[in-house]
Design an enzyme around this catalytic site. Structure first.
Site, mmCIF file in Angstrom:
data_model
loop_
_atom_site.group_PDB
_atom_site.id
_atom_site.type_symbol
_atom_site.label_atom_id
_atom_site.label_comp_id
_atom_site.label_asym_id
_atom_site.label_seq_id
_atom_site.Cartn_x
_atom_site.Cartn_y
_atom_site.Cartn_z
ATOM 1 N N HIS A 160 56.207 84.964 73.600
ATOM 2 C CA HIS A 160 55.474 84.351 72.573
ATOM 3 C C HIS A 160 55.836 83.094 71.875
ATOM 4 C CE1 HIS A 160 52.735 87.640 72.807
ATOM 5 N NE2 HIS A 160 53.984 88.735 72.502
ATOM 6 N N LEU A 202 40.529 66.946 62.880
ATOM 7 C CA LEU A 202 40.482 68.027 63.611
ATOM 8 C C LEU A 202 40.342 69.397 62.891
ATOM 9 C CD1 LEU A 202 40.678 69.256 66.667
ATOM 10 C CD2 LEU A 202 43.215 69.347 66.471
ATOM 11 N N ASP A 244 46.285 83.546 76.821
ATOM 12 C CA ASP A 244 46.778 84.743 77.491
ATOM 13 C C ASP A 244 47.826 84.583 78.350
ATOM 14 O OD1 ASP A 244 46.764 87.784 78.025
ATOM 15 O OD2 ASP A 244 44.968 87.443 79.186
HETATM 16 C C1 FPP Z 1 48.423 86.925 74.749
HETATM 17 O O1 FPP Z 1 49.531 86.912 75.784
HETATM 18 C C2 FPP Z 1 48.972 86.213 73.655
HETATM 19 C C3 FPP Z 1 48.855 86.855 72.314
HETATM 20 C C4 FPP Z 1 48.510 88.165 72.168
HETATM 21 C C5 FPP Z 1 49.270 85.997 70.975
HETATM 22 C C6 FPP Z 1 49.075 84.598 71.117
HETATM 23 C C7 FPP Z 1 50.312 84.009 70.154
HETATM 24 C C8 FPP Z 1 50.971 82.856 70.413
HETATM 25 C C9 FPP Z 1 50.449 82.048 71.355
HETATM 26 C C10 FPP Z 1 52.190 82.496 69.659
HETATM 27 C C11 FPP Z 1 52.073 82.196 68.511
HETATM 28 C C12 FPP Z 1 50.828 81.693 67.955
HETATM 29 C C13 FPP Z 1 50.743 80.769 66.691
HETATM 30 C C14 FPP Z 1 49.473 80.411 66.280
HETATM 31 C C15 FPP Z 1 51.955 80.378 66.173
HETATM 32 P P1 FPP Z 1 49.844 88.655 76.243
HETATM 33 O O2 FPP Z 1 51.120 89.110 75.162
HETATM 34 O O3 FPP Z 1 48.810 89.481 76.159
HETATM 35 O O4 FPP Z 1 50.321 88.501 77.649
HETATM 36 P P2 FPP Z 1 50.023 89.346 78.899
HETATM 37 O O5 FPP Z 1 48.895 89.521 78.905
HETATM 38 O O6 FPP Z 1 50.776 88.429 79.929
HETATM 39 O O7 FPP Z 1 51.102 90.507 78.356
#
Ligand code: FPP
Length: 246
Positions: free
Chosen positions: A38, A132, A21
């Site tokens: 992201h 893994l 997150d």
């Molecule tokens: C949360 O941050 C993250 C996500 C909803 C998506 C997770 C995705 C990645 C780490 C990128 C790529 C993943 C792969 C597997 C290649 P948020 O957007 O909710 O952050 P915020 O709470 O600060 O708005």
């Protein structure tokens, strides 16, 4: 600083799950669009997989996209799906060379066909790897998973495949998306939020929870080591008393 040398190799959690997150906040702090968070988050995914491999963790499960995430702006959903495809293409060779087996949980049929195809191809090509197991939770929601499980079991009861009396923990486990995975030992959530957000509700029954203020794009190997060291200093009693564990 926490280093890998401080980890007790005899007490490494088998299964680590992470709620990644804070990508959006990381970008906002820098005056950037969320999508850049992201992109940097995908780099942190790579770093974390490498770190997990070094510690002897056997199962790593990442919450990459929830059932609720489909409600985000289209441009963001598209970016996340494209990142999934490009990361799989780019990292396939490294995954395979490091004997990592890719797995996915969630309602994968909802993924765009390009993402579904790339994902299932890499899953197939890495299926015999055994160092893994990397599980990506994609279009995943724990309540959704439980509803699906209840329906499947009810259907089997109706068709006399399972008897009502035989339904127990293991029957439920066998019908979850995570049927081939051990229970989660350590659940990490980044960005300071202390919520589970519909992630692996059944599977974390006895997991140790670890919350860190680090935003996901800033998550480094040392942050995973720190979480594991913290986990190793806890007493997991599984409902027993301290004395019984001695
Ligand atoms: C949360 O941050 C993250 C996500 C909803 C998506 C997770 C995705 C990645 C780490 C990128 C790529 C993943 C792969 C597997 C290649 P948020 O957007 O909710 O952050 P915020 O709470 O600060 O708005």
């Amino acid at each position: 600083m926490s280093t890998i040398d401080q980890i007790d190799l005899k007490k490494v959690p088998k299964h680590v799950a992470i709620i990644m997150d804070g990508n959006g906040r990381w970008a906002k702090k820098r005056g950037l669009l969320r999508v850049f968070g992201h992109e940097k988050g995908a780099k942190a995914v790579k770093e974390t997989i490498e770190a997990a491999g070094k510690t002897g963790v056997t199962h790593l499960t990442l919450y990459a996209f929830s059932t609720e995430n489909w409600n985000r702006p289209k441009v963001e959903v598209d970016k996340l799906m494209n990142l999934l495809v490009s990361s799989l293409k780019k990292e396939f060779k490294t995954l395979h060379e490091n004997k990592i087996k890719l797995n996915a949980i969630g309602n994968l049929n909802e993924l765009p066909s390009k993402a579904y195809k790339e994902l299932t191809e890499v899953i197939e090509k890495t299926k015999n790897n055994d160092k893994l197991v990397l599980t990506l939770a994609l279009s995943y929601g724990s309540r959704d998973e439980i509803v699906k499980t209840v329906k499947e079991i009810a259907k089997k009861v109706k068709n006399n495949i399972i008897s009502l009396e035989n339904i127990d923990d293991s029957i439920i486990n066998e019908h979850l998306y995570t049927q081939n995975l051990p229970d989660v030992d350590l659940l990490i959530r980044t960005s300071g939020e202390q919520r589970i957000s519909n992630f692996l509700l059944w599977q974390i029954a006895y997991a140790e929870l670890y919350f860190t203020d680090v935003l996901w794009p800033d998550f480094k190997k040392e942050d995973l080591y720190k979480a594991i060291i913290n986990y190793q200093n806890r007493e997991r009693r599984f409902g027993k008393t301290s004395e019984q564990l001695k």
